[in-house]
Each structure stands twice: as structure tokens, then as C-alpha cells.
Design an enzyme around this catalytic site. Structure first.
Site, PDB file in Angstrom:
ATOM      1  N   HIS A  72      34.915  27.791  38.255  1.00 17.08           N
ATOM      2  CA  HIS A  72      33.957  27.712  39.352  1.00 17.08           C
ATOM      3  C   HIS A  72      32.826  28.830  38.699  1.00 17.08           C
ATOM      4  O   HIS A  72      33.076  29.577  37.715  1.00 17.08           O
ATOM      5  CB  HIS A  72      34.741  28.334  40.633  1.00 17.08           C
ATOM      6  CG  HIS A  72      35.312  29.707  40.441  1.00 17.08           C
ATOM      7  ND1 HIS A  72      36.262  29.983  39.987  1.00 17.08           N
ATOM      8  CD2 HIS A  72      35.155  30.806  41.346  1.00 17.08           C
ATOM      9  CE1 HIS A  72      36.509  31.082  40.127  1.00 17.08           C
ATOM     10  NE2 HIS A  72      35.969  31.845  41.013  1.00 17.08           N
ATOM     11  N   ASP A  76      33.132  36.415  37.089  1.00 15.12           N
ATOM     12  CA  ASP A  76      34.494  36.631  36.376  1.00 15.12           C
ATOM     13  C   ASP A  76      35.143  35.666  35.793  1.00 15.12           C
ATOM     14  O   ASP A  76      36.359  35.738  35.442  1.00 15.12           O
ATOM     15  CB  ASP A  76      35.175  37.535  37.137  1.00 15.12           C
ATOM     16  CG  ASP A  76      35.636  36.994  38.591  1.00 15.12           C
ATOM     17  OD1 ASP A  76      35.057  36.098  39.108  1.00 15.12           O
ATOM     18  OD2 ASP A  76      36.871  37.366  39.240  1.00 15.12           O
ATOM     19  N   HIS A 152      38.412  27.838  47.805  1.00 13.93           N
ATOM     20  CA  HIS A 152      37.805  29.186  47.730  1.00 13.93           C
ATOM     21  C   HIS A 152      36.705  29.232  48.258  1.00 13.93           C
ATOM     22  O   HIS A 152      35.953  28.385  49.117  1.00 13.93           O
ATOM     23  CB  HIS A 152      37.766  29.649  46.023  1.00 13.93           C
ATOM     24  CG  HIS A 152      37.477  30.972  45.755  1.00 13.93           C
ATOM     25  ND1 HIS A 152      38.128  31.990  46.262  1.00 13.93           N
ATOM     26  CD2 HIS A 152      36.599  31.199  44.901  1.00 13.93           C
ATOM     27  CE1 HIS A 152      37.688  32.977  45.637  1.00 13.93           C
ATOM     28  NE2 HIS A 152      36.800  32.857  44.648  1.00 13.93           N
ATOM     29  N   ASP A 222      40.513  30.401  41.191  1.00 18.00           N
ATOM     30  CA  ASP A 222      40.795  31.219  42.377  1.00 18.00           C
ATOM     31  C   ASP A 222      41.258  30.297  43.615  1.00 18.00           C
ATOM     32  O   ASP A 222      40.538  29.337  43.788  1.00 18.00           O
ATOM     33  CB  ASP A 222      39.708  32.197  42.684  1.00 18.00           C
ATOM     34  CG  ASP A 222      39.458  33.208  41.724  1.00 18.00           C
ATOM     35  OD1 ASP A 222      39.949  32.916  40.577  1.00 18.00           O
ATOM     36  OD2 ASP A 222      38.811  34.067  41.811  1.00 18.00           O
TER      37      ASP A 222
END
Length: 314
Positions: A72, A76, A152, A222
Site C-alpha cells: 500500500h 513506511d 486498512h 497492514d
């Protein structure tokens, strides 16, 4: 069984953790990036800041990387990508670089290259992802890759890597008993029967043993706790699942659409995976061993990632 820092051969699946922390880079840790080696292929999964340095520290050859998978567009997980692309250019790369990632990644990268006056001497091939259903995004003779839709704050995918077309094992005693020439061994490994000079057909099942089961690896980061992924990742050999928070901070996990170590272990348990690797730790915690302890109360075969850590799966 997970084996760490073992000798690697072409029949192993090897995972090198380049970074496994959430949010910002620190002098002692790096955000998400990892290298998966499977069936003689090298896949880069996510590419946070510091990825290039970590690749060098882990002695992963840049030239081996031909496919990059971006989960995504949070920084990070991909802020190191344009830097890596530029380094490939400086190293006079010629081979194509294939990038899988969410819709928008092509525009972002090409805009950065355009306004920095940087142009690659190799082909950049983007496959932008939009589907919210699991789909096959890569397949060749030896590996298949499917998306694992995650829940997410923005559009996010995990990735499931599975071996395919494994060769059968030669039964040497039977080969010698039937006096079969070595020229037929590749045919036999691929499941073929053999016809002897007298016309008798020897079935492949008499000449071989079943191959080892295909290995599989699922990367899930995530995501909030989401049982809808269980059917996709069921029975995988290894699951990497984010565990940003400990159970005592579950309210933060819910608010930010992340998972706790306990929740990751529940997913591993319900999906009947063989091994769980925890990662994407919040930097608020000084001792990441707490994540392992928490997860093992539910799923015994839980391990924690660490920058530079290498896992081999035989």
C-alpha cells in the site's frame, strides 16, 4: 519448522527481513521491507526508506531483484522505491523491473523521476492493483502469486506466494532394476511413463516418489483483525502478520486499523498455518519479545521478525 540462518539451497524457501517496524525509521530499526527467495526467484516485498542499505547489509544482490510487490501507499512501505529505482539506473541495469502495487504508484514514481531529470535505461513495468477480491497477479512455471485483500485505512493488499509444478523424486533402485537410460530422467521427473525396448510401458508411479508438498508464504501487513483472509491463507507454511500493538493497547489497534500480537495469533490458529512470524512493531515498545510471548499463549509456533534476521523453510 523454521530454521534461522541456515545454508540455503534451491529447494528451500528463504525470507530475509530488511525492516519490520512501523512508522518512522530509527538508527536502530527500519520500516517494512523483506526479500523472499523461492524456486530460484528473488522477490522484494515492500520498500521502505533504508531498503537499499539493508539489502547491502544482508548481501542480497541487486541484480537478482526483478519483481517488487508493494502492499500500500503509506510511506513506511514504499518511500524507498524511487531511490532503489534510481540506484538501479546508476548501476546500469538493463533488465526489466516489474512492480506490483496499488493504483497511483506508477504516477507517483514517474513524477518523481520526471522532475528529478532521472530516466532509467531499463524498462519499468507497472501492474496497478484495484480489485478488492483476491486475484492472481503473477504466474510462471514455478511460482504463483495471489493478492490477499486487507482491511486498512487505505487500499492494501497482502501477497500469497506458492510453489507449483514440483518435480517427482526418482526411485534409483527401480531405475536400475528396469535398466532405464539416464536420458529419460527429466521425462520421469515431470511425471512421464517410460516404454522399454520390448514395448512394455512402465508407469511413472513405479519409478518415482511423490514430490515434497509445495511451500507457501503469506505476507499480511497492514491490516486490522479480519477473518475474511483466513480462507485465502489457509494451511500456508508461513504467515507473516502485522502485530503493531500488544493486547493492552487493542483500542489503538482498532482506531488505526492495525492488529495486536494476540489477534495475529488468532488468525494463524484459525487458518491452520504452520508458522507465524510477527512484525510491523510500534516503536513505543522497548521489548519486542513481549509480542512473541503474547502470541504464543494462543499459537505456539510464533516467532518475531528482526531487522537482518533470516528464516529458512525446508
Amino acid at each position: 519448522m523454521i530454521k534461522q540462518n541456515c545454508n540455503f539451497n534451491k529447494n528451500n524457501l528463504k525470507l530475509t527481513i530488511l525492516g519490520c517496524y512501523a512508522a518512522t525509521p530509527r538508527t536502530i530499526s527500519n520500516p517494512t521491507s523483506q526479500v523472499l527467495e523461492i524456486k530460484n526467484k528473488t522477490f522484494l516485498i515492500d520498500c521502505a526508506e533504508g531498503t537499499q542499505v539493508q539489502l547491502r547489509k544482508s548481501k542480497v544482490k541487486f541484480t537478482k531483484i526483478s519483481h517488487i510487490f508493494i502492499s500500500h501507499l503509506h510511506g513506511d512501505h514504499f518511500y524507498g522505491l524511487v531511490g532503489l529505482i534510481s540506484t538501479f539506473m546508476l548501476l546500469n541495469r538493463k533488465n526489466d523491473l516489474i512492480i506490483f502495487g496499488p493504483k497511483g504508484i506508477k504516477e507517483i514514481i514517474l513524477l518523481q523521476l520526471k522532475f528529478s531529470g532521472s530516466y532509467t535505461g531499463y524498462n519499468l513495468i507497472f501492474h496497478e492493483l484495484e480489485s478488492k477480491e483476491s486475484e492472481i497477479i503473477f504466474e510462471d512455471d514455478t511460482v504463483i502469486v495471489k493478492t490477499v485483500p486487507l482491511s486498512h485505512r487505505i487500499y492494501t493488499n497482502g501477497f500469497l506466494f506458492t510453489e507449483k509444478n514440483l518435480l517427482r523424486k526418482i526411485n534409483i533402485d527401480q531405475i536400475e532394476a528396469y535398466k532405464i537410460e539416464k536420458v529419460y530422467l527429466n521425462k520421469i521427473k515431470n511425471g512421464g511413463n517410460v516404454t522399454l525396448d520390448n514395448g512394455k510401458v512402465i508407469q511413472n508411479s513405479k519409478l518415482t516418489f511423490d514430490p515434497q508438498p509445495a511451500k507457501s508464504y503469506a505476507f499480511c501487513s497492514d491490516t486490522k483483525y479480519d477473518e475474511s483472509i483466513i480462507s485465502i491463507i489457509k494451511d500456508v507454511d508461513v504467515l507473516y502478520h502485522e502485530s503493531t500493538f500488544l493486547d493492552k493497547d487493542e483500542s489503538l489497534a482498532t482506531k488505526t486499523m492495525h492488529s495486536t500480537a494476540k489477534q495475529a495469533a488468532l488468525i494463524a490458529q484459525k487458518a491452520n498455518v504452520k508458522n507465524l512470524i510477527l512484525g510491523h512493531f510500534s516503536t513505543r515498545y522497548d521489548d519486542i519479545e513481549l509480542f512473541k510471548s503474547e502470541a504464543q499463549t494462543i499459537f505456539a509456533n510464533s516467532e518475531i521478525a528482526a531487522d537482518g534476521k533470516v528464516f529458512n523453510f525446508n
